[in-house]
Design an enzyme around this catalytic site. Structure first.
Site, mmCIF file in Angstrom:
data_model
loop_
_atom_site.group_PDB
_atom_site.id
_atom_site.type_symbol
_atom_site.label_atom_id
_atom_site.label_comp_id
_atom_site.label_asym_id
_atom_site.label_seq_id
_atom_site.Cartn_x
_atom_site.Cartn_y
_atom_site.Cartn_z
ATOM 1 N N LYS A 18 120.134 -16.334 35.844
ATOM 2 C CA LYS A 18 120.736 -15.324 34.965
ATOM 3 C C LYS A 18 122.047 -15.884 34.388
ATOM 4 O O LYS A 18 122.123 -17.079 34.107
ATOM 5 C CB LYS A 18 120.935 -14.003 35.720
ATOM 6 C CG LYS A 18 119.646 -13.547 36.424
ATOM 7 C CD LYS A 18 119.696 -12.168 36.987
ATOM 8 C CE LYS A 18 118.364 -11.820 37.628
ATOM 9 N NZ LYS A 18 118.287 -10.466 38.138
ATOM 10 N N HIS B 11 112.248 -10.353 30.570
ATOM 11 C CA HIS B 11 112.905 -9.908 31.795
ATOM 12 C C HIS B 11 113.420 -8.485 31.578
ATOM 13 O O HIS B 11 113.860 -8.149 30.471
ATOM 14 C CB HIS B 11 114.051 -10.856 32.155
ATOM 15 C CG HIS B 11 114.567 -10.592 33.536
ATOM 16 N ND1 HIS B 11 115.445 -9.566 33.797
ATOM 17 C CD2 HIS B 11 114.292 -11.183 34.727
ATOM 18 C CE1 HIS B 11 115.687 -9.552 35.104
ATOM 19 N NE2 HIS B 11 115.006 -10.511 35.687
ATOM 20 N N GLY C 162 118.007 -6.925 42.327
ATOM 21 C CA GLY C 162 119.432 -6.949 42.641
ATOM 22 C C GLY C 162 119.890 -5.775 43.499
ATOM 23 O O GLY C 162 121.078 -5.532 43.641
ATOM 24 N N GLU D 103 108.072 -7.617 38.335
ATOM 25 C CA GLU D 103 109.400 -7.326 38.875
ATOM 26 C C GLU D 103 109.681 -5.830 38.755
ATOM 27 O O GLU D 103 110.131 -5.361 37.697
ATOM 28 C CB GLU D 103 110.471 -8.092 38.104
ATOM 29 C CG GLU D 103 110.315 -9.603 38.159
ATOM 30 C CD GLU D 103 111.637 -10.329 37.959
ATOM 31 O OE1 GLU D 103 111.993 -11.132 38.816
ATOM 32 O OE2 GLU D 103 112.331 -10.058 36.953
ATOM 33 N N SER E 96 114.656 -8.909 44.745
ATOM 34 C CA SER E 96 115.254 -9.078 46.078
ATOM 35 C C SER E 96 114.439 -9.978 47.007
ATOM 36 O O SER E 96 114.389 -9.752 48.216
ATOM 37 C CB SER E 96 115.520 -7.717 46.725
ATOM 38 O OG SER E 96 116.418 -6.964 45.926
ATOM 39 N N GLU F 180 116.095 -7.119 32.284
ATOM 40 C CA GLU F 180 117.479 -7.058 31.779
ATOM 41 C C GLU F 180 117.498 -7.269 30.268
ATOM 42 O O GLU F 180 118.306 -6.667 29.551
ATOM 43 C CB GLU F 180 118.339 -8.098 32.511
ATOM 44 C CG GLU F 180 118.580 -7.673 33.959
ATOM 45 C CD GLU F 180 118.719 -8.815 34.946
ATOM 46 O OE1 GLU F 180 118.945 -9.964 34.521
ATOM 47 O OE2 GLU F 180 118.590 -8.558 36.158
ATOM 48 N N ASN G 184 115.852 -17.744 38.913
ATOM 49 C CA ASN G 184 116.433 -17.205 37.685
ATOM 50 C C ASN G 184 117.931 -17.068 37.921
ATOM 51 O O ASN G 184 118.377 -16.146 38.591
ATOM 52 C CB ASN G 184 115.795 -15.844 37.359
ATOM 53 C CG ASN G 184 116.393 -15.227 36.099
ATOM 54 O OD1 ASN G 184 117.192 -15.870 35.403
ATOM 55 N ND2 ASN G 184 116.017 -14.003 35.804
#
Ligand code: 13P
Length: 253
Positions: free
Chosen positions: A11, A97, A175, A169, A215, A99, A9
């Site tokens: 992003k 996702h 991250g 996730e 991660s 985010e 991904n």
């Protein structure tokens, strides 16, 4: 064996030229994937055609979108429809996702529509779920993820739901450099699989790939992917480095 997937991904990272270079670097490693393995690259919309072209001719390498609209078509400036993705031969789309849920307020109902539109256009949704740190701290993660799946997926028929890939996730691991332990990942993956078994049946539960994200890197992919219910990973930061990501592909079962 269930499909095993190493999904990158990107992003909102890399210029077009950097993206080309990264894909070239990964393809130069010439990793031959088995029939049950796939490498998927979720790249920004403007790079999808380039990525598809580069990956074509490689068995089981696919480009993926990172999102699509929950509307079929029409006056939705700035949105990209699943049908548009299909028209450029895109076979995967990341949906929900964390985010997008957090910064773009995507909810479970809207995601249900996106899943439906992807399936109607022969696009495999990579459906993301996962809890925040505060939810995990009070031990409510299993119920939280169950609600995400129930409200976005569990109304689909068995035939349709088998076309979905799940990505678990945990938000606290994205991250942050803080990976869920192998035990935490396996426990949640087994729980998710159990939910599909309860709602549908054991065969359906055993069919659906469940990826871990948060991660993942070359150094931990092997032990994570080795868990019985972890069928690969959805990888952010480490997917931007060719050496890292090729090692992650190689770590697939
Ligand atoms: P990181 O691998 O950078 O933690 O990101 C995970 C992720 O969000 C993949 O979708």
């Amino acid at each position: 064996m269930r499909q095993q997937i190493a999904a990158a991904n990107w992003k909102m990272n890399l210029t077009y030229q950097q993206g080309e270079q990264l894909l070239d670097g990964i393809l130069n490693a010439n990793i031959q994937l088995a029939a049950h393995q796939s490498a998927v690259f979720a790249v920004p919309f403007p790079y999808l055609v380039m990525a598809t072209q580069k990956l074509s001719g490689r068995n089981n390498y696919f480009a993926s979108a990172q999102n699509c609209s929950d509307q079929k078509s029409g006056a939705y400036t700035g949105e990209v429809a699943a049908e548009m993705l299909k028209s450029i031969n895109i076979r995967y789309c990341v949906l929900g996702h964390s985010e997008r849920r957090e910064y773009f307020f995507e909810g479970n109902q809207s995601l249900a529509k996106k899943v439906e539109l992807c399936l109607a256009n022969d696009i495999t949704p990579i459906f993301c779920c996962g809890e925040t740190l505060s939810i995990r701290e009070v031990g409510a993660q299993e119920g939280f993820v169950e609600t995400q799946l129930m409200e976005s997926l569990f109304h689909f028929t068995e035939e349709d739901v088998r076309k979905v890939v799940i990505a678990y996730e945990p938000i606290w691991a994205i991250g942050t450099g803080k990976t869920a332990s192998v035990e935490q990942a396996q426990e949640m993956h087994a729980h998710i699989r159990g939910l599909f078994a309860k709602k549908y049946n054991q065969a359906t539960a055993q069919h659906i790939p469940i990826l871990y994200g948060g991660s993942v890197k070359a150094a931990n992919a092997g032990e994570l992917f080795h868990s019985p219910d972890v069928d690969g990973g959805l990888v952010g930061g480490a997917s931007l480095n060719a050496t890292e990501f090729t090692s992650i592909i190689r770590a697939l079962k």
